[in-house]
Design an enzyme around this catalytic site. Structure first.
Site, PDB file in Angstrom:
ATOM      1  N   LYS A 169     -10.391 -31.448  22.337  1.00  0.00           N
ATOM      2  CA  LYS A 169     -10.893 -30.945  23.587  1.00  0.00           C
ATOM      3  C   LYS A 169     -11.386 -32.268  24.463  1.00  0.00           C
ATOM      4  O   LYS A 169     -11.180 -32.153  25.746  1.00  0.00           O
ATOM      5  CB  LYS A 169     -12.101 -30.389  23.305  1.00  0.00           C
ATOM      6  CG  LYS A 169     -12.003 -29.007  22.321  1.00  0.00           C
ATOM      7  CD  LYS A 169     -11.796 -27.758  23.084  1.00  0.00           C
ATOM      8  CE  LYS A 169     -11.483 -26.641  22.128  1.00  0.00           C
ATOM      9  NZ  LYS A 169     -11.015 -25.498  23.051  1.00  0.00           N
ATOM     10  N   GLU A 203     -18.935 -26.414  21.544  1.00  0.00           N
ATOM     11  CA  GLU A 203     -17.581 -25.914  20.809  1.00  0.00           C
ATOM     12  C   GLU A 203     -17.607 -25.785  19.183  1.00  0.00           C
ATOM     13  O   GLU A 203     -18.399 -26.375  18.641  1.00  0.00           O
ATOM     14  CB  GLU A 203     -16.701 -27.138  20.793  1.00  0.00           C
ATOM     15  CG  GLU A 203     -15.270 -26.784  20.652  1.00  0.00           C
ATOM     16  CD  GLU A 203     -14.536 -26.005  21.764  1.00  0.00           C
ATOM     17  OE1 GLU A 203     -14.733 -26.085  22.931  1.00  0.00           O
ATOM     18  OE2 GLU A 203     -14.069 -24.782  21.404  1.00  0.00           O
ATOM     19  N   ASP A 204     -17.033 -24.624  19.212  1.00  0.00           N
ATOM     20  CA  ASP A 204     -16.823 -24.132  17.638  1.00  0.00           C
ATOM     21  C   ASP A 204     -18.050 -24.096  16.856  1.00  0.00           C
ATOM     22  O   ASP A 204     -18.311 -24.576  15.811  1.00  0.00           O
ATOM     23  CB  ASP A 204     -15.776 -25.006  17.080  1.00  0.00           C
ATOM     24  CG  ASP A 204     -14.338 -24.566  17.541  1.00  0.00           C
ATOM     25  OD1 ASP A 204     -14.481 -23.868  18.417  1.00  0.00           O
ATOM     26  OD2 ASP A 204     -13.422 -25.486  17.105  1.00  0.00           O
ATOM     27  N   ASP A 237     -16.359 -21.429  23.595  1.00  0.00           N
ATOM     28  CA  ASP A 237     -15.710 -20.437  22.761  1.00  0.00           C
ATOM     29  C   ASP A 237     -16.042 -18.997  23.297  1.00  0.00           C
ATOM     30  O   ASP A 237     -15.472 -17.981  23.212  1.00  0.00           O
ATOM     31  CB  ASP A 237     -15.889 -20.348  21.058  1.00  0.00           C
ATOM     32  CG  ASP A 237     -15.201 -21.757  20.929  1.00  0.00           C
ATOM     33  OD1 ASP A 237     -14.149 -21.699  20.442  1.00  0.00           O
ATOM     34  OD2 ASP A 237     -15.988 -22.772  20.497  1.00  0.00           O
ATOM     35  N   ASN A 281      -6.901 -18.725  16.270  1.00  0.00           N
ATOM     36  CA  ASN A 281      -5.979 -19.943  16.072  1.00  0.00           C
ATOM     37  C   ASN A 281      -6.354 -20.691  14.640  1.00  0.00           C
ATOM     38  O   ASN A 281      -7.506 -20.334  13.948  1.00  0.00           O
ATOM     39  CB  ASN A 281      -6.737 -21.053  16.862  1.00  0.00           C
ATOM     40  CG  ASN A 281      -6.229 -20.836  18.493  1.00  0.00           C
ATOM     41  OD1 ASN A 281      -5.247 -20.328  18.481  1.00  0.00           O
ATOM     42  ND2 ASN A 281      -7.107 -20.733  19.561  1.00  0.00           N
TER      43      ASN A 281
HETATM   44  N1  LIG Z   1      -7.525 -18.350  21.950  1.00  0.00           N
HETATM   45  C1  LIG Z   1      -8.660 -18.765  22.374  1.00  0.00           C
HETATM   46  O1  LIG Z   1      -8.748 -19.684  23.237  1.00  0.00           O
HETATM   47  C2  LIG Z   1      -9.849 -18.953  21.299  1.00  0.00           C
HETATM   48  C3  LIG Z   1      -9.720 -18.237  20.132  1.00  0.00           C
HETATM   49  N2  LIG Z   1     -10.619 -18.184  19.268  1.00  0.00           N
HETATM   50  C4  LIG Z   1     -10.614 -17.737  17.827  1.00  0.00           C
HETATM   51  O2  LIG Z   1     -11.400 -16.564  17.744  1.00  0.00           O
HETATM   52  C5  LIG Z   1     -11.495 -16.754  16.327  1.00  0.00           C
HETATM   53  C6  LIG Z   1     -13.207 -16.395  16.297  1.00  0.00           C
HETATM   54  O3  LIG Z   1     -13.910 -17.664  16.986  1.00  0.00           O
HETATM   55  P1  LIG Z   1     -15.367 -17.363  17.157  1.00  0.00           P
HETATM   56  O4  LIG Z   1     -15.584 -16.300  17.889  1.00  0.00           O
HETATM   57  O5  LIG Z   1     -15.771 -18.958  17.603  1.00  0.00           O
HETATM   58  O6  LIG Z   1     -16.106 -17.782  15.794  1.00  0.00           O
HETATM   59  P2  LIG Z   1     -17.416 -16.795  15.167  1.00  0.00           P
HETATM   60  O7  LIG Z   1     -17.463 -17.365  13.826  1.00  0.00           O
HETATM   61  O8  LIG Z   1     -18.255 -16.750  16.243  1.00  0.00           O
HETATM   62  O9  LIG Z   1     -16.716 -15.244  14.874  1.00  0.00           O
HETATM   63  C7  LIG Z   1     -15.798 -15.120  14.088  1.00  0.00           C
HETATM   64  C8  LIG Z   1     -15.695 -13.516  14.032  1.00  0.00           C
HETATM   65  O10 LIG Z   1     -14.583 -13.008  13.360  1.00  0.00           O
HETATM   66  C9  LIG Z   1     -14.940 -12.133  12.352  1.00  0.00           C
HETATM   67  N3  LIG Z   1     -13.855 -12.344  11.330  1.00  0.00           N
HETATM   68  C10 LIG Z   1     -13.955 -12.998  10.427  1.00  0.00           C
HETATM   69  N4  LIG Z   1     -12.864 -13.015   9.508  1.00  0.00           N
HETATM   70  C11 LIG Z   1     -12.503 -11.734   9.622  1.00  0.00           C
HETATM   71  C12 LIG Z   1     -11.730 -10.865   8.934  1.00  0.00           C
HETATM   72  N5  LIG Z   1     -10.686 -11.340   8.229  1.00  0.00           N
HETATM   73  N6  LIG Z   1     -11.381  -9.610   9.611  1.00  0.00           N
HETATM   74  C13 LIG Z   1     -12.133  -9.245  10.634  1.00  0.00           C
HETATM   75  N7  LIG Z   1     -13.102  -9.994  11.505  1.00  0.00           N
HETATM   76  C14 LIG Z   1     -13.185 -11.256  10.898  1.00  0.00           C
HETATM   77  C15 LIG Z   1     -16.240 -12.449  11.870  1.00  0.00           C
HETATM   78  O11 LIG Z   1     -17.001 -11.240  11.464  1.00  0.00           O
HETATM   79  P3  LIG Z   1     -18.486 -11.388  10.986  1.00  0.00           P
HETATM   80  O12 LIG Z   1     -19.453 -11.288  12.486  1.00  0.00           O
HETATM   81  O13 LIG Z   1     -18.659 -10.157  10.187  1.00  0.00           O
HETATM   82  O14 LIG Z   1     -18.869 -12.920  10.368  1.00  0.00           O
HETATM   83  C16 LIG Z   1     -17.010 -12.944  13.330  1.00  0.00           C
HETATM   84  O15 LIG Z   1     -17.305 -11.698  14.040  1.00  0.00           O
HETATM   85  C17 LIG Z   1     -11.013 -18.136  15.698  1.00  0.00           C
HETATM   86  O16 LIG Z   1      -9.958 -17.670  15.024  1.00  0.00           O
HETATM   87  C18 LIG Z   1     -10.933 -18.888  16.761  1.00  0.00           C
HETATM   88  O17 LIG Z   1      -9.724 -19.701  16.937  1.00  0.00           O
HETATM   89  C19 LIG Z   1     -12.114 -18.719  19.783  1.00  0.00           C
HETATM   90  C20 LIG Z   1     -12.264 -19.125  20.861  1.00  0.00           C
HETATM   91  C21 LIG Z   1     -11.002 -19.407  21.761  1.00  0.00           C
HETATM   92  C1  LIG Z   2      -9.208 -22.362  21.395  1.00  0.00           C
HETATM   93  C2  LIG Z   2     -10.698 -22.491  20.665  1.00  0.00           C
HETATM   94  O1  LIG Z   2     -11.364 -23.007  21.214  1.00  0.00           O
HETATM   95  C3  LIG Z   2     -10.906 -22.065  19.297  1.00  0.00           C
HETATM   96  O2  LIG Z   2      -9.864 -21.515  18.885  1.00  0.00           O
HETATM   97  O3  LIG Z   2     -11.695 -22.148  18.742  1.00  0.00           O
HETATM   98 MG   LIG Z   3     -13.351 -23.257  20.105  1.00  0.00          MG
END
Ligand SMILES: NC(=O)C1=CN([C@@H]2O[C@H](COP(=O)(O)OP(=O)(O)OC[C@H]3O[C@@H](n4cnc5c(N)ncnc54)[C@H](OP(=O)(O)O)[C@@H]3O)[C@@H](O)[C@H]2O)C=CC1
Ligand SMILES: CC(=O)C(=O)O
Ligand SMILES: [Mg+2]
Length: 753
Positions: free
Chosen positions: A94, A136-137, A162, A287
């Site tokens: 990043k 981040e993350d 995120d 991702n």
């Molecule tokens: N393309 C992009 O720009 C971005 C992509 N992302 C992707 O989004 C995803 C989530 O990131 P982020 O929000 O930061 O992480 P968080 O940990 O905050 O959230 C993860 C969410 O996914 C849910 N989850 C996990 N496993 C499963 C599953 N098997 N089935 C359904 N739901 C599930 C979790 O459920 P619970 O609440 O019940 O734990 C939670 O609600 C990651 O894969 C990340 O790479 C994130 C940011 C940017």
């Molecule tokens: C792209 C990004 O920030 C993520 O997947 O967490």
């Molecule tokens: Mg991220």
């Protein structure tokens, strides 16, 4: 990820030195005095100035351009809570993206602290070091609390990428995707997989932009987030809990217009896809492995638009499209926060960019194919240089209008120019010329009107208003290409098209002009007729000769020499010049070096060296630069009696006699030309006041070798060759020229006209 790719990624991180980031000094630290200024005692002056007025930190330290990427490693991509240390490659990445895409200095900080309150303490204490914080993350729900506390405590922008970076790009993608699918946000039914940081922030922004809460259904690892659910619930998720009997993702997909996956790999099954509404959007953004692969969606639902977070599929919906640029705008306006108005400005700028044509840089970065707004191109691509030019000023303006800018941008044109300088390295050099060309746009003909680089250049020439373009080529082909490339130019209004097969009234008379020019030089009348119809360089030169245009840009396809001869046969040299010469500029990080004669004269005489020097110096002045000329040789100030050394000494006398005020010296080694200290060791009376910027070579070999060598070794950008001494402004493109190079030459030719 297959094994080969995994190995390549590991090597990429390991070699040639570990990691992806380093820190570099921005000031020279070569002498005792430098040390005294930079460190003790000089540094105390800067410290005292900041102690007296904290704003001075923005003038005297890196703070104003420094962003920390901070994590606790609890939601690293979709890899989960792999910990602070294991998250470091992502955070370094990043930081590199901040630098690469927006010239922001950034450092990654992995904080091994899971307790939100203690994490907040650690980050808040860093405020003096940074201009902004990119969280981040960090997993939900802790990320909400952490961000909120830090935003309250810190007077610099704190932005959880995120959440908000993702929300901005998702909102832009949804806006454009729905537009293409003929739907609107207020009616769209949205189903998420994921109820974490990213998903909830996306929903909040979509709602702010018009999506209706009753059309949204959220699911997570336990299935549907329904009213009354107690397991794995938190107040943030609860805001989207629905009264429903449905409990699984599959059940709530019926009739969904948008599937928004921000959760985990492979959670959306291909067999559920038929349940989605007609013409759906499937944003599978986890991702590195998305909720479903695009090929599976395409097989089951050819009417869907699909996006992932990855670079290896079309429609990369990833926060990299946002965070470098929103921070750029925020830092440049001295914003104390990144607020809703700034986010919405970023969404609008992003969405709009995809709808206008992509640039050549994007086409080149993606295998030569210029993307056009449509199902496989709903949002811009990360290498699009326009991202910074559009998003950063929009965000800065929004910061000012919403009252959070402490260093408002005074002049947006000037601000855009500083951003352009970062994107287009030729920006600095070309600016005076572009300003001059804009004052009185001239008619410029392009012989290769069907060349895509020319068409792209013409689009930017029109955008910058620096010339009135005339294109030679087949009308139908040019029209089709302009359409296929998604260019915005109006071929009926702002461009003159000349088709040799159709426009007899123009080309017929040119044949006569050509016959009169070359009939007595061994060119029979029939050959002359064919040359005008079939050789666009000849036709362009004739249009210039006949006064139908003011300047010409020819060549770019095939041999440079052939085009040059064709152009010269028609236009010829100035009466005041004995010869025509070619000068090439190489734009380098430290400035531009001009080389002469790089293309034409194999072994010039002393008189010709003198003449090319005077013409080249005049052209260097036209760029608004003060020419400092070095006559180069293997010999250092009289050391050799070889003919080439004597020639350069003789040339020096001729130049000095003709232009006593010109800063010129020689003959000298190339290092003495560029490094004043080396020159000083050889002579103490050189009139050169600094490094030379115009390098005059003893022959064609040395000039051509030198400019190519410098360009390749130092990653320089070529400008030209520029023809010096032609009777009218005409320039011949080299085959490797880019659209930007053509636009630059257009400005040069316009100002010469
Ligand atoms: N393309 C992009 O720009 C971005 C992509 N992302 C992707 O989004 C995803 C989530 O990131 P982020 O929000 O930061 O992480 P968080 O940990 O905050 O959230 C993860 C969410 O996914 C849910 N989850 C996990 N496993 C499963 C599953 N098997 N089935 C359904 N739901 C599930 C979790 O459920 P619970 O609440 O019940 O734990 C939670 O609600 C990651 O894969 C990340 O790479 C994130 C940011 C940017
Ligand atoms: C792209 C990004 O920030 C993520 O997947 O967490
Ligand atoms: Mg991220």
């Amino acid at each position: 990820m297959d094994e080969d790719f995994r190995k390549a990624a590991l090597d990429y991180h390991r070699l040639p030195r570990p990691g992806k980031l380093s820190v570099e000094a921005t000031k020279r630290m070569a002498t005792q005095r430098d040390l005294a200024l930079a460190y003790s005692p000089g540094v105390a002056a800067a410290c005292e100035a900041i102690a007296e007025n904290p704003q001075c930190a923005y003038e005297m330290t890196t703070r104003g351009n420094m962003v920390a990427v901070i994590t606790n490693g609890t939601a690293v991509l979709g890899l989960g809570a792999i910990g602070a240390l294991a998250s470091k490659p992502v955070m370094e990445g990043k930081a590199v993206l901040f630098k690469k895409f927006a010239a922001i200095d950034s450092i990654d900080l992995e904080v091994d602290e899971l307790d939100p309150a203690r994490f907040v303490e650690a980050v808040a204490a860093l405020e003096p070091s940074f201009g902004a914080i990119n969280l981040e993350d960090i997993k939900a729900p802790e990320c909400f609390e952490i961000e909120q506390s830090l935003r309250q405590r810190m007077k610099i922008p704190v932005f959880h990428d995120d959440q908000h970076g993702t929300a901005i790009i998702v909102a832009a993608a949804v806006r454009n995707g729905l537009l293409l699918q003929g739907k609107n946000l207020a009616e769209a039914r949205i189903v998420t997989s994921g109820a974490g940081a990213a998903a909830l922030a996306c929903l909040d922004l979509l709602v702010a932009m018009g999506a209706r809460a009753e059309n949204i259904t959220v699911t997570d690892i336990k299935g549907v987030v329904y009213a009354g659910r107690t397991e794995l619930m938190d107040p943030y998720k609860a805001r989207y809990a629905r009264e429903t009997e449905a409990r699984t993702l599959a059940e709530v997909l019926d009739g969904a217009d948008v599937f928004l996956g921000l959760s985990a790999p492979r959670v959306l099954k291909a067999e559920w896809l038929p349940r989605l509404a007609p013409r759906p959007l499937v944003l599978a953004l986890a991702n590195p492995e998305p909720e479903i692969l695009p090929e599976a969606v395409r097989a089951a639902r050819p009417d869907a638009i699909v996006a992932t977070g990855r670079s290896d599929y079309p429609n990369q919906v990833n926060n990299v499209l946002c965070f470098p640029f929103i921070f750029r705008g925020a830092l440049d306006a001295g914003a104390t926060t990144i607020n809703e108005a700034m986010k919405v400005a970023a969404v609008e700028a992003l969405a709009r960019l995809a709808r206008i044509e992509a640039s050549e840089v994007v086409a080149a970065a993606y295998g030569g194919q210029a993307p056009v707004f449509g199902p496989d191109y709903i949002i811009p691509k990360p290498f699009d240089p326009r991202l910074i030019l559009e998003i950063a000023p929009s965000v800065a303006r929004a910061a000012m209008e919403s009252g959070v800018a402490t260093r408002p941008v005074a002049d947006f044109n000037a601000y855009r120019e500083t951003l352009e300088r970062f994107v287009y390295r030729s920006g600095d050099l070309m600016r005076p010329m572009i300003h001059a060309a804009r004052k009185a746009p001239k008619r410029v003909v392009y012989s290769e009107g069907e060349d895509e680089r020319v068409l792209r250049a013409v689009q930017s020439v029109l955008d910058d208003d620096i010339a009135e373009p005339v294109l030679i080529g087949r009308r139908g082909v040019i029209q089709a290409k302009v359409k296929a490339m998604g260019l915005r130019m109006d071929l009926a209004e702002s461009v003159r098209l000349l088709d040799p097969a159709e426009d007899e009234a123009v080309f017929g008379p040119l044949v006569e002009v050509y016959r009169a020019k070359v009939g007595r030089r061994g060119v029979p009348p029939d050959t002359a007729e064919r040359a005008v119809r079939l050789r666009p360089t000849v036709a362009a030169a004739l249009l210039l000769e006949a006064g139908q245009v003011d300047a010409a840009i020819v060549g770019g396809q095939g041999e440079w020499m052939r085009h040059w001869h064709q152009a010269y046969d028609v236009i010829g040299k100035k009466e005041t010049a004995n010869r025509v010469y070619a000068m090439t500029g190489v734009i380098l990080p430290a400035g531009t070096l001009f080389f002469v004669d790089t293309h034409l004269l194999v072994d010039p005489t002393a008189e010709q060296v003198a003449e090319m020097t005077l013409l080249a110096a005049e052209q260097v002045r036209a760029f608004g630069l003060h020419p400092r000329v070095a006559l180069l040789s293997h010999s250092s100030f009289g050391a050799s009696q070889a003919p080439s050394a004597r020639k350069m000494r003789e040339a020096l006398q001729l130049i000095r006699a003709a232009a006593p005020d010109l800063e010129v010296d020689g003959e000298m080694h190339a290092d003495a030309a560029l490094v004043p200290a080396i020159r000083e060791r050889a002579v103490h009376d050189s009139p050169l006041t600094d490094s030379a910027n115009l390098l005059v070579m003893p022959n064609l070999d040395s000039a051509n070798i030198a400019y190519n060598l410098v360009k390749a070794a130092a990653d320089g950008l070529q400008l030209g060759p520029l023809l010096l001494g032609m009777r009218k402004p005409i320039h011949v493109l080299v085959p490797s020229v880019t659209a930007r190079g053509i636009a630059n030459l257009t400005a040069v030719a316009s100002t010469q006209a």
